[in-house]
Design a protein around this motif. Structure first.
Motif, PDB file in Angstrom:
ATOM      1  N   SER A 189      15.456  66.531  16.267  1.00 39.89           N
ATOM      2  CA  SER A 189      15.344  65.483  15.242  1.00 39.89           C
ATOM      3  C   SER A 189      13.894  65.071  15.016  1.00 39.89           C
ATOM      4  O   SER A 189      13.542  64.603  13.940  1.00 39.89           O
ATOM      5  CB  SER A 189      16.195  64.263  15.613  1.00 39.89           C
ATOM      6  N   GLN A 190      13.061  65.283  16.037  1.00 39.14           N
ATOM      7  CA  GLN A 190      11.639  64.980  15.910  1.00 39.14           C
ATOM      8  C   GLN A 190      10.833  66.190  15.429  1.00 39.14           C
ATOM      9  O   GLN A 190       9.611  66.123  15.327  1.00 39.14           O
ATOM     10  CB  GLN A 190      11.097  64.479  17.252  1.00 39.14           C
ATOM     11  N   LYS A 244      10.274  69.013  16.918  1.00 39.14           N
ATOM     12  CA  LYS A 244       9.463  69.626  17.968  1.00 39.14           C
ATOM     13  C   LYS A 244       9.992  71.013  18.316  1.00 39.14           C
ATOM     14  O   LYS A 244      11.197  71.264  18.238  1.00 39.14           O
ATOM     15  CB  LYS A 244       9.474  68.738  19.213  1.00 39.14           C
ATOM     16  N   GLU A 284      17.517  65.400  20.336  1.00 40.23           N
ATOM     17  CA  GLU A 284      16.369  64.504  20.155  1.00 40.23           C
ATOM     18  C   GLU A 284      15.105  65.284  19.818  1.00 40.23           C
ATOM     19  O   GLU A 284      14.368  64.911  18.895  1.00 40.23           O
ATOM     20  CB  GLU A 284      16.125  63.682  21.428  1.00 40.23           C
ATOM     21  N   PHE A 285      14.831  66.346  20.575  1.00 40.06           N
ATOM     22  CA  PHE A 285      13.650  67.164  20.288  1.00 40.06           C
ATOM     23  C   PHE A 285      13.737  67.718  18.869  1.00 40.06           C
ATOM     24  O   PHE A 285      12.752  67.709  18.126  1.00 40.06           O
ATOM     25  CB  PHE A 285      13.514  68.303  21.302  1.00 40.06           C
ATOM     26  N   LYS A 295      -1.383  68.586  24.945  1.00 38.23           N
ATOM     27  CA  LYS A 295       0.039  68.685  24.614  1.00 38.23           C
ATOM     28  C   LYS A 295       0.843  68.753  25.905  1.00 38.23           C
ATOM     29  O   LYS A 295       0.340  69.143  26.946  1.00 38.23           O
ATOM     30  CB  LYS A 295       0.305  69.942  23.777  1.00 38.23           C
ATOM     31  N   CYS A 342      11.859  61.166  28.485  1.00 37.69           N
ATOM     32  CA  CYS A 342      11.873  60.603  27.128  1.00 37.69           C
ATOM     33  C   CYS A 342      11.266  61.653  26.200  1.00 37.69           C
ATOM     34  O   CYS A 342      10.110  62.052  26.384  1.00 37.69           O
ATOM     35  CB  CYS A 342      11.074  59.311  27.073  1.00 37.69           C
ATOM     36  N   ALA A 343      12.033  62.100  25.230  1.00 29.11           N
ATOM     37  CA  ALA A 343      11.565  63.146  24.319  1.00 29.11           C
ATOM     38  C   ALA A 343      10.261  62.766  23.626  1.00 29.11           C
ATOM     39  O   ALA A 343       9.441  63.637  23.317  1.00 29.11           O
ATOM     40  CB  ALA A 343      12.641  63.468  23.286  1.00 29.11           C
ATOM     41  N   ASP A 344      10.044  61.483  23.402  1.00 25.25           N
ATOM     42  CA  ASP A 344       8.823  61.027  22.730  1.00 25.25           C
ATOM     43  C   ASP A 344       7.561  61.414  23.496  1.00 25.25           C
ATOM     44  O   ASP A 344       6.480  61.501  22.912  1.00 25.25           O
ATOM     45  CB  ASP A 344       8.835  59.501  22.562  1.00 25.25           C
ATOM     46  N   ASP A 345       7.685  61.627  24.802  1.00 25.32           N
ATOM     47  CA  ASP A 345       6.520  61.915  25.643  1.00 25.32           C
ATOM     48  C   ASP A 345       6.095  63.382  25.616  1.00 25.32           C
ATOM     49  O   ASP A 345       5.088  63.740  26.229  1.00 25.32           O
ATOM     50  CB  ASP A 345       6.811  61.530  27.095  1.00 25.32           C
ATOM     51  N   TYR A 346       6.870  64.234  24.934  1.00 25.36           N
ATOM     52  CA  TYR A 346       6.635  65.675  24.986  1.00 25.36           C
ATOM     53  C   TYR A 346       6.508  66.269  23.592  1.00 25.36           C
ATOM     54  O   TYR A 346       7.051  65.746  22.625  1.00 25.36           O
ATOM     55  CB  TYR A 346       7.768  66.375  25.759  1.00 25.36           C
ATOM     56  N   ASP A 347       5.804  67.393  23.536  1.00 22.36           N
ATOM     57  CA  ASP A 347       5.580  68.088  22.270  1.00 22.36           C
ATOM     58  C   ASP A 347       6.521  69.261  22.076  1.00 22.36           C
ATOM     59  O   ASP A 347       6.621  69.786  20.972  1.00 22.36           O
ATOM     60  CB  ASP A 347       4.128  68.569  22.199  1.00 22.36           C
TER      61      ASP A 347
END
Length: 195
Positions: A101-102, A104, A98-99, A3, A65-70
């Protein structure tokens, strides 16, 4: 799978509140059952903490990029040292959104709850923040539509908030638990000699 946590450092951040994340996740990599990497970022090439420690973030903010993190971790800081200029910057508020909305986890210590609230994601949700100075920061939190709780640490779904530096380790361990499990946290605490 390892993670990854993004640690956002604003100008005037509280060094201790940042260091608990670097230590807890470092110990998880070193001695825990599950590795969690931590990457620092900020809006500037160098950042001066509230007590004048100067740090260089590992990753420039424009490459985040938020996609790269948990998960996202945010230490608090001091307004007279520039904390809110960075923490309330729309670029950072958008990253918080962003975090969220995902789905996280977002972990904040002390007044770092304020940018989380300013982003809009804490509206009508439970949170806490620094309670001294006649509760001025808690009033600000309430002005953002937050149901302010009189508790040292509050977890509302994916968001962790707390009241000050003394709670920082609890926030870091709670985030580690959300990303891994209680057994891993216990092993990290054992190796750090908390138990």
């Amino acid at each position: 799978m390892t993670k990854k946590v993004l640690l956002f450092l604003a100008q005037g951040f509280e060094a201790y509140e940042a260091s608990v994340f670097t230590d807890v996740f470092g110990w998880s990599r070193e001695a825990g059952f599950e590795q969690v990497d931590l990457v620092t970022t900020g809006l500037h090439a160098t950042i001066r903490c509230y007590w004048n420690l100067i740090v260089t973030p590992e990753l420039s903010f424009d490459r985040v990029c938020a996609d790269d993190y948990d998960a996202l971790a945010i230490p608090g800081g001091a307004g007279d040292a520039g904390f809110y200029e960075d923490a309330y910057d729309e670029l950072f508020l958008n990253l918080i959104r962003e975090f969220h909305s995902q789905g996280k986890p977002i972990a904040s210590v002390c007044v770092a709850a304020l940018p989380v609230a300013k982003s809009g994601i804490l509206n009508e949700r439970k949170a806490t923040t620094w309670d001294l100075n006649d509760g001025a920061r808690r009033k600000q939190l309430a002005d953002f539509g937050v149901m302010v709780q009189d508790a040292p640490l509050v977890v509302d779904h994916n968001i962790i908030t707390s009241t000050g530096p003394a709670t920082a380790l609890d926030v870091a361990f709670k985030l580690l638990e959300l990303l891994t499990d209680v057994e891993n946290v216990d092993e990290v605490k054992r190796n750090m000699r908390f138990v």
